[in-house]
Design an enzyme around this catalytic site. Structure first.
Site, PDB file in Angstrom:
ATOM      1  N   THR A   1       4.731   1.314  -4.594  1.00 21.93           N
ATOM      2  CA  THR A   1       4.490  -0.119  -4.797  1.00 21.93           C
ATOM      3  C   THR A   1       4.449  -0.490  -6.270  1.00 21.93           C
ATOM      4  O   THR A   1       5.139  -1.414  -6.707  1.00 21.93           O
ATOM      5  CB  THR A   1       3.176  -0.549  -4.109  1.00 21.93           C
ATOM      6  OG1 THR A   1       3.308  -0.350  -2.701  1.00 21.93           O
ATOM      7  CG2 THR A   1       2.858  -2.005  -4.385  1.00 21.93           C
TER       8      THR A   1
ATOM      9  N   GLN B   1       0.810  -1.220   0.000  1.00 25.47           N
ATOM     10  CA  GLN B   1       0.000   0.000   0.000  1.00 25.47           C
ATOM     11  C   GLN B   1       0.846   1.274   0.000  1.00 25.47           C
ATOM     12  O   GLN B   1       0.431   2.308   0.509  1.00 25.47           O
ATOM     13  CB  GLN B   1      -0.941  -0.009   1.206  1.00 25.47           C
ATOM     14  CG  GLN B   1      -1.905  -1.173   1.188  1.00 25.47           C
ATOM     15  CD  GLN B   1      -2.793  -1.229   2.424  1.00 25.47           C
ATOM     16  OE1 GLN B   1      -2.819  -0.315   3.238  1.00 25.47           O
ATOM     17  NE2 GLN B   1      -3.527  -2.322   2.563  1.00 25.47           N
ATOM     18  N   UNK B   2       2.018   1.209  -0.586  1.00 26.05           N
ATOM     19  CA  UNK B   2       2.941   2.348  -0.640  1.00 26.05           C
ATOM     20  C   UNK B   2       2.773   3.062  -1.984  1.00 26.05           C
ATOM     21  O   UNK B   2       2.416   2.440  -2.990  1.00 26.05           O
ATOM     22  CB  UNK B   2       4.377   1.833  -0.491  1.00 26.05           C
ATOM     23  N   GLY B   3       3.041   4.338  -2.001  1.00 26.34           N
ATOM     24  CA  GLY B   3       2.996   5.087  -3.252  1.00 26.34           C
ATOM     25  C   GLY B   3       4.013   4.589  -4.271  1.00 26.34           C
ATOM     26  O   GLY B   3       3.870   4.847  -5.465  1.00 26.34           O
TER      27      GLY B   3
END
Length: 197
Positions: A76, A72-74
């Site tokens: 990813t 859920q990381u920018g």
């Protein structure tokens, strides 16, 4: 000096000597307590995404990229996409990728190992996924503790992992040859691969 005290003093030295002995290094895996004695990544073990213990000696003779991942990381999408691409193009040349899910940064990897595996399948991941771990602090996986203190594994402004998708390039002998920060996309590693493959 009592035998008990002498035993406590000698134990680390004997363990380091055993790990360094030819032929034994590949058969012993460094643990939570003796990671400082390790000479290569090949002396560690880790649980894969399905919970099976894997001795990282299986990567002997391969060049590896080791990274902490989050769903859920920018960063990813770009990281998974480029890691999948690198693996597809260089696996036959001897590249292996080890992805370690980690929830320590913004709680961006909250799912179970099964949920993470299903998420990675959406990117058609063929490289090796490992169980969720910590990469910083007392509970950090021994491999990550070790990589961070290697001469070419140290970070800027301290050795702690700063965010998701920090990457380590490991040579065929299991030694850290370069660390890439979380803002460096996997394609940046490609220029360094020919030196080691």
């Amino acid at each position: 000096m009592s035998w008990g005290r002498l035993s406590r003093l000698l134990k680390p030295a004997l363990l380091c000597g055993a790990l360094a002995a030819p032929g034994l290094a590949g058969t012993m895996c460094a643990s939570r307590d003796d990671w400082r004695c390790a000479r290569s990544m090949h002396e560690f073990s880790a649980k894969d995404i399905d919970g099976h213990m894997v001795c990282l000696d299986k990567y002997r003779g391969f060049v590896c990229i080791v990274t902490n991942v989050a769903s859920q990381u920018g960063k990813t999408d770009v990281n998974y996409t480029q890691l999948v691409d690198l693996h597809a193009r260089y696996a036959e040349c001897g590249l292996r990728i080890l992805a370690f899910p980690c929830n320590q940064f913004g709680r961006q990897e909250p799912g179970s190992n099964q949920e993470i595996k299903e998420f990675a399948a959406g990117y058609n991941v063929k490289f090796d996924m490992y169980s969720k771990i910590c990469v910083n602090g007392d509970d950090a996986h021994p491999l990550w503790k070790w990589m961070k203190v290697q001469p070419k594994g140290r970070g800027m402004l301290g050795n702690a992992i700063k965010w998701n998708f920090t990457k380590f390039l490991i040579d065929k002998n299991g030694c850290v040859v370069k660390r890439y920060g979380p803002m460096e996309e996997p394609q940046v590693i490609e220029k360094d691969l020919p030196c080691y493959l």
